[in-house]
Design a protein around this motif. Structure first.
Motif, PDB file in Angstrom:
ATOM      1  N   MET A   1       0.846  -1.190   0.000  1.00 55.18           N
ATOM      2  CA  MET A   1       0.000   0.000   0.000  1.00 55.18           C
ATOM      3  C   MET A   1       0.894   1.256   0.000  1.00 55.18           C
ATOM      4  N   PRO A   2       0.732   2.152  -0.989  1.00 60.85           N
ATOM      5  CA  PRO A   2       1.592   3.336  -1.003  1.00 60.85           C
ATOM      6  C   PRO A   2       1.310   4.261   0.188  1.00 60.85           C
ATOM      7  N   GLN A   3       2.302   5.031   0.536  1.00 59.73           N
ATOM      8  CA  GLN A   3       2.146   5.972   1.653  1.00 59.73           C
ATOM      9  C   GLN A   3       1.957   7.373   1.110  1.00 59.73           C
ATOM     10  N   LEU A   4       0.917   8.060   1.576  1.00 60.47           N
ATOM     11  CA  LEU A   4       0.775   9.484   1.262  1.00 60.47           C
ATOM     12  C   LEU A   4       1.540  10.240   2.348  1.00 60.47           C
ATOM     13  N   LEU A   5       2.597  10.928   1.901  1.00 59.18           N
ATOM     14  CA  LEU A   5       3.464  11.615   2.858  1.00 59.18           C
ATOM     15  C   LEU A   5       3.097  13.094   2.871  1.00 59.18           C
ATOM     16  N   PHE A   6       2.856  13.637   4.054  1.00 61.35           N
ATOM     17  CA  PHE A   6       2.566  15.076   4.137  1.00 61.35           C
ATOM     18  C   PHE A   6       3.877  15.862   4.164  1.00 61.35           C
ATOM     19  N   ALA A   7       3.766  17.150   3.799  1.00 61.34           N
ATOM     20  CA  ALA A   7       4.974  17.954   3.571  1.00 61.34           C
ATOM     21  C   ALA A   7       5.732  18.309   4.844  1.00 61.34           C
ATOM     22  N   ASP A   8       5.179  17.932   5.996  1.00 56.12           N
ATOM     23  CA  ASP A   8       5.949  18.141   7.235  1.00 56.12           C
ATOM     24  C   ASP A   8       6.361  16.793   7.843  1.00 56.12           C
ATOM     25  N   GLN A   9       6.470  15.782   6.951  1.00 58.90           N
ATOM     26  CA  GLN A   9       6.851  14.437   7.413  1.00 58.90           C
ATOM     27  C   GLN A   9       8.029  13.926   6.571  1.00 58.90           C
ATOM     28  N   LEU A  10       9.004  14.785   6.346  1.00 54.87           N
ATOM     29  CA  LEU A  10       9.977  14.476   5.288  1.00 54.87           C
ATOM     30  C   LEU A  10      11.177  13.651   5.741  1.00 54.87           C
ATOM     31  N   GLY A  11      11.337  13.417   7.033  1.00 55.35           N
ATOM     32  CA  GLY A  11      12.514  12.681   7.513  1.00 55.35           C
ATOM     33  C   GLY A  11      12.309  11.175   7.500  1.00 55.35           C
ATOM     34  N   PRO A  12      13.402  10.426   7.746  1.00 49.64           N
ATOM     35  CA  PRO A  12      13.329   8.955   7.666  1.00 49.64           C
ATOM     36  C   PRO A  12      12.393   8.334   8.694  1.00 49.64           C
ATOM     37  N   HIS A  13      12.174   9.013   9.827  1.00 52.07           N
ATOM     38  CA  HIS A  13      11.309   8.427  10.862  1.00 52.07           C
ATOM     39  C   HIS A  13       9.832   8.432  10.477  1.00 52.07           C
ATOM     40  N   PHE A  14       9.489   9.046   9.347  1.00 51.19           N
ATOM     41  CA  PHE A  14       8.093   8.999   8.870  1.00 51.19           C
ATOM     42  C   PHE A  14       7.907   7.956   7.780  1.00 51.19           C
ATOM     43  N   ASP A  15       9.012   7.366   7.324  1.00 51.48           N
ATOM     44  CA  ASP A  15       8.972   6.458   6.177  1.00 51.48           C
ATOM     45  C   ASP A  15       8.448   5.091   6.622  1.00 51.48           C
ATOM     46  N   LEU A  16       7.327   4.643   6.060  1.00 51.17           N
ATOM     47  CA  LEU A  16       6.735   3.359   6.458  1.00 51.17           C
ATOM     48  C   LEU A  16       7.255   2.211   5.605  1.00 51.17           C
ATOM     49  N   GLY A  17       8.230   2.489   4.728  1.00 51.47           N
ATOM     50  CA  GLY A  17       8.843   1.429   3.926  1.00 51.47           C
ATOM     51  C   GLY A  17       8.048   1.074   2.679  1.00 51.47           C
ATOM     52  N   GLU A  18       7.100   1.896   2.295  1.00 58.36           N
ATOM     53  CA  GLU A  18       6.278   1.673   1.096  1.00 58.36           C
ATOM     54  C   GLU A  18       6.648   2.733   0.061  1.00 58.36           C
ATOM     55  N   PRO A  19       6.212   2.529  -1.212  1.00 59.36           N
ATOM     56  CA  PRO A  19       6.401   3.611  -2.177  1.00 59.36           C
ATOM     57  C   PRO A  19       5.660   4.866  -1.665  1.00 59.36           C
ATOM     58  N   ILE A  20       6.266   6.009  -1.893  1.00 63.75           N
ATOM     59  CA  ILE A  20       5.725   7.255  -1.308  1.00 63.75           C
ATOM     60  C   ILE A  20       5.129   8.159  -2.380  1.00 63.75           C
ATOM     61  N   VAL A  21       3.972   8.738  -2.087  1.00 60.57           N
ATOM     62  CA  VAL A  21       3.400   9.783  -2.940  1.00 60.57           C
ATOM     63  C   VAL A  21       3.458  11.096  -2.152  1.00 60.57           C
ATOM     64  N   LEU A  22       4.019  12.099  -2.780  1.00 58.95           N
ATOM     65  CA  LEU A  22       4.177  13.404  -2.143  1.00 58.95           C
ATOM     66  C   LEU A  22       3.430  14.415  -3.003  1.00 58.95           C
ATOM     67  N   VAL A  23       2.548  15.195  -2.388  1.00 59.83           N
ATOM     68  CA  VAL A  23       1.736  16.134  -3.175  1.00 59.83           C
ATOM     69  C   VAL A  23       2.253  17.562  -2.995  1.00 59.83           C
ATOM     70  N   GLU A  24       2.538  18.229  -4.108  1.00 62.49           N
ATOM     71  CA  GLU A  24       2.836  19.668  -4.041  1.00 62.49           C
ATOM     72  C   GLU A  24       1.524  20.376  -4.346  1.00 62.49           C
ATOM     73  N   SER A  25       0.903  20.908  -3.294  1.00 63.11           N
ATOM     74  CA  SER A  25      -0.447  21.440  -3.451  1.00 63.11           C
ATOM     75  C   SER A  25      -0.407  22.948  -3.708  1.00 63.11           C
ATOM     76  N   PHE A  26      -0.799  23.333  -4.900  1.00 58.73           N
ATOM     77  CA  PHE A  26      -0.789  24.756  -5.246  1.00 58.73           C
ATOM     78  C   PHE A  26      -1.845  25.514  -4.440  1.00 58.73           C
ATOM     79  N   GLY A  27      -2.974  24.831  -4.234  1.00 59.61           N
ATOM     80  CA  GLY A  27      -4.069  25.468  -3.487  1.00 59.61           C
ATOM     81  C   GLY A  27      -3.643  25.890  -2.091  1.00 59.61           C
ATOM     82  N   ARG A  28      -2.792  25.073  -1.446  1.00 59.75           N
ATOM     83  CA  ARG A  28      -2.296  25.409  -0.104  1.00 59.75           C
ATOM     84  C   ARG A  28      -1.531  26.721  -0.131  1.00 59.75           C
ATOM     85  N   LEU A  29      -0.763  26.887  -1.183  1.00 59.27           N
ATOM     86  CA  LEU A  29       0.079  28.080  -1.318  1.00 59.27           C
ATOM     87  C   LEU A  29      -0.769  29.316  -1.621  1.00 59.27           C
TER      88      LEU A  29
END
Ligand SMILES: Cc1cc2nc3c(=O)[nH]c(=O)nc-3n(C[C@H](O)[C@H](O)[C@H](O)COP(=O)(O)OP(=O)(O)OC[C@H]3O[C@@H](n4cnc5c(N)ncnc54)[C@H](O)[C@@H]3O)c2cc1C
Ligand code: SF4
Length: 485
Positions: A1-29
């Protein structure tokens, strides 16, 4: 199961060992004004993290928009805001407990429950964390025989110098990713798609794990020893003093606070840093940072609506636009200029200059909370409420602090050299050169006599204010002055 990684979870201790999807959200900006350098740090951090081969970077207007393009079920580490917790609370997510703090949410809840409705105190929480983790402990006793070394810390700024003379803070080298981020932000801002405040500038903070470790190592080796004594002091020629500048990499999730605290502790044991500094630093990292995080959930989503002192004044334009030139009060103009230049101030400038002025002038706490989030490079929704609504504005009526953090110009004059270049005099409270912080302090007490009447820690200053012969003159003068400092 892929991991959705939030933009404040970027270090190795957040990595669950799955393929990671990282979203650059323009709307947030686009959703709120951002300090130039904060927007830069976030985009740069996301894009650097996306260089890893197990990460897929997705560009979308929002997380919801991206989720609508597929029916994947994602793993996620429980995110850090009420908004994102709502997002992951669905059958599209399998969520594991939050990470990136020293104390788990479960342990905090148990500790808070053990207090049986009494006010939650940082000191209790901090000691229980030290006992549980063994940080700076010798068996059941604190290292050095004391839980704090405040008497060695909190010295005023040294006299006759404009800088502390400690090694310069670590600074990263920008790369092609930073150059692209700068081009994108400049274009979007020019097209009116986003609103950026403050100045662009060279990147000052770590955005990758490698950089974060380098910044940490440099701080511990070169600057930690002087952290404690001058923790609360300020000098006009030294924007960083001996502070760590680690809040950005910590809040991006690049460093685990427990590893940071252990490395600082090791510096004491190896004789590289004095105990008072190491204890003071560990207190910030494992105490205060965790405490305000847990209070964000404990106090709940409506906490930012609290307004115990009925403070309704709008933020001055000079703050909204980060424009110091129209401000005469040197301490305020100096700090607003620093926010414009870097989006960063050290703690006492946030609390005892800007926070104190906001409290004195009755600025609307919710608006102020938003302003701090937008204007500071390390600003996040979770870190601000306890710091702004609670600690600095007393808008919660005392859930967080026993008394308002209000002070007069004498404190600023003692701890910094900012008054030297000011047209006001910190000792004067009425007249041409009356210091707006000193007069503002008494006017604050005068205005809030009723709501603060039952606060025994305010009894003495209230009694002094009532006896003042110039009480009404100060009130009239400060009413006229308003937020024009
Ligand atoms: C009004 C106000 C607004 C603040 N806004 C923020 C913010 O947007 N983001 C933020 O991370 N901190 C915030 N703080 C807390 C603190 O001022 C900053 O963490 C600190 O100045 C960041 O600089 P530094 O990394 O050099 O910290 P140092 O002085 O080196 O301290 C080390 C670390 O301790 C942690 N820390 C210390 N005090 C606090 C605290 N009260 N709350 C949370 N963490 C703490 C931070 O992670 C910081 O990096 C705020 C405090 C106040 C009073
Ligand atoms: S004299 Fe008052 S206004 Fe001027 S810098 Fe000092 S505290 Fe600030």
């Amino acid at each position: 199961m892929p991991q959705l990684l939030f933009a404040d979870q970027l270090g190795p201790h957040f990595d669950l060992g799955e393929p990671i999807v990282l979203v650059e959200s323009f709307g947030r900006l686009a959703a709120r004004p951002f300090h130039w350098q904060k927007a830069h740090l976030i985009l740069s951090a996301i894009r650097h993290r996306a260089l890893d081969e197990n990460v897929t970077l997705v560009r979308a207007d929002s997380y919801r928009e991206y989720l609508a393009t597929n029916d994947t079920v994602f793993a996620a580490v429980n995110p850090t805001s009420f908004g994102y917790r709502k997002l992951v609370n669905s059958d599209r997510f399998e969520v594991v407990p939050s990470r990136g703090f020293v104390t788990s949410e479960e342990d905090f809840a148990a500790w808070a429950e053990s207090k049986a409705g009494k006010r939650l105190l940082l000191e209790d929480f901090y000691r229980s964390t030290r006992r549980r983790t063994g940080l700076l402990m010798e068996g059941v006793d604190p290292v050095g025989g004391a839980w704090n070394f405040d008497h060695d810390n909190r010295l005023p700024a040294p006299k006759k110098v404009t800088s502390l003379g400690v090694a310069q803070p670590w600074q990263p080298d920008e790369d092609d990713i930073d150059a692209q981020v700068r081009r994108d932000l400049t274009q979007w801002h020019a097209e009116g798609k986003i609103r950026l405040v403050g100045h662009d500038g060279p990147r000052l903070f770590a955005v990758t794990r490698e950089e974060a470790l380098a910044a940490l190592e440099h701080f511990v080796a070169e600057r930690l020893d002087l952290f404690g004594p001058y923790e609360d002091a300020g000098l006009t020629g030294d924007w960083a003093m001996a502070h760590s500048l680690l809040s950005v990499p910590l809040n991006l999730g690049l460093l685990d606070p427990l590893e940071v605290a252990h490395i600082a502790e090791a510096a004491y044991h190896s004789g590289n840093a004095r105990l008072s500094s190491v204890e003071g630093f560990v207190r910030q990292i494992a105490g205060w940072r965790d405490f305000v995080w847990h209070l964000y959930w404990h106090f709940g989503q409506d906490y930012t609506d609290l307004n115990y002192l009925n403070a309704t004044t709008a933020l001055p334009t000079s703050w909204e636009e980060l424009s110091p030139s129209a401000i005469d009060a040197a301490c305020v103009s100096h700090t607003i200029e620093k926010v414009a230049d870097r989006g960063w101030l050290h703690h006492i400038e946030r609390l005892m200059i800007l926070g104190n002025i906001a409290l004195q002038r009755g600025l609307n706490p919710k608006q102020l909370n938003e302003w701090f989030i937008n204007s500071f490079v390390d600003g996040t929704p979770w870190v601000m409420p306890a710091n702004v609504i609670g600690m600095s504005q007393f808008a919660d009526g005392g859930k967080m602090s026993t008394k308002p953090y209000a002070g007069g110009g004498a404190y600023i004059s003692k701890m910094t050299n900012y008054c030297g270049g000011c047209s006001f005099d910190p000792k004067v409270r009425v007249g041409e050169n009356a210091c707006p912080v000193t007069a503002g302090y008494w006017a604050f007490l005068d205005r809030n006599e009723k709501p603060l009447a039952g606060n025994f820690r305010m009894a003495q200053p209230m009694a002094a204010m009532r006896k003042m012969v110039d009480r009404v003159a100060i009130r009239d003068q400060e009413n006229r002055r308003g937020t024009s400092l």
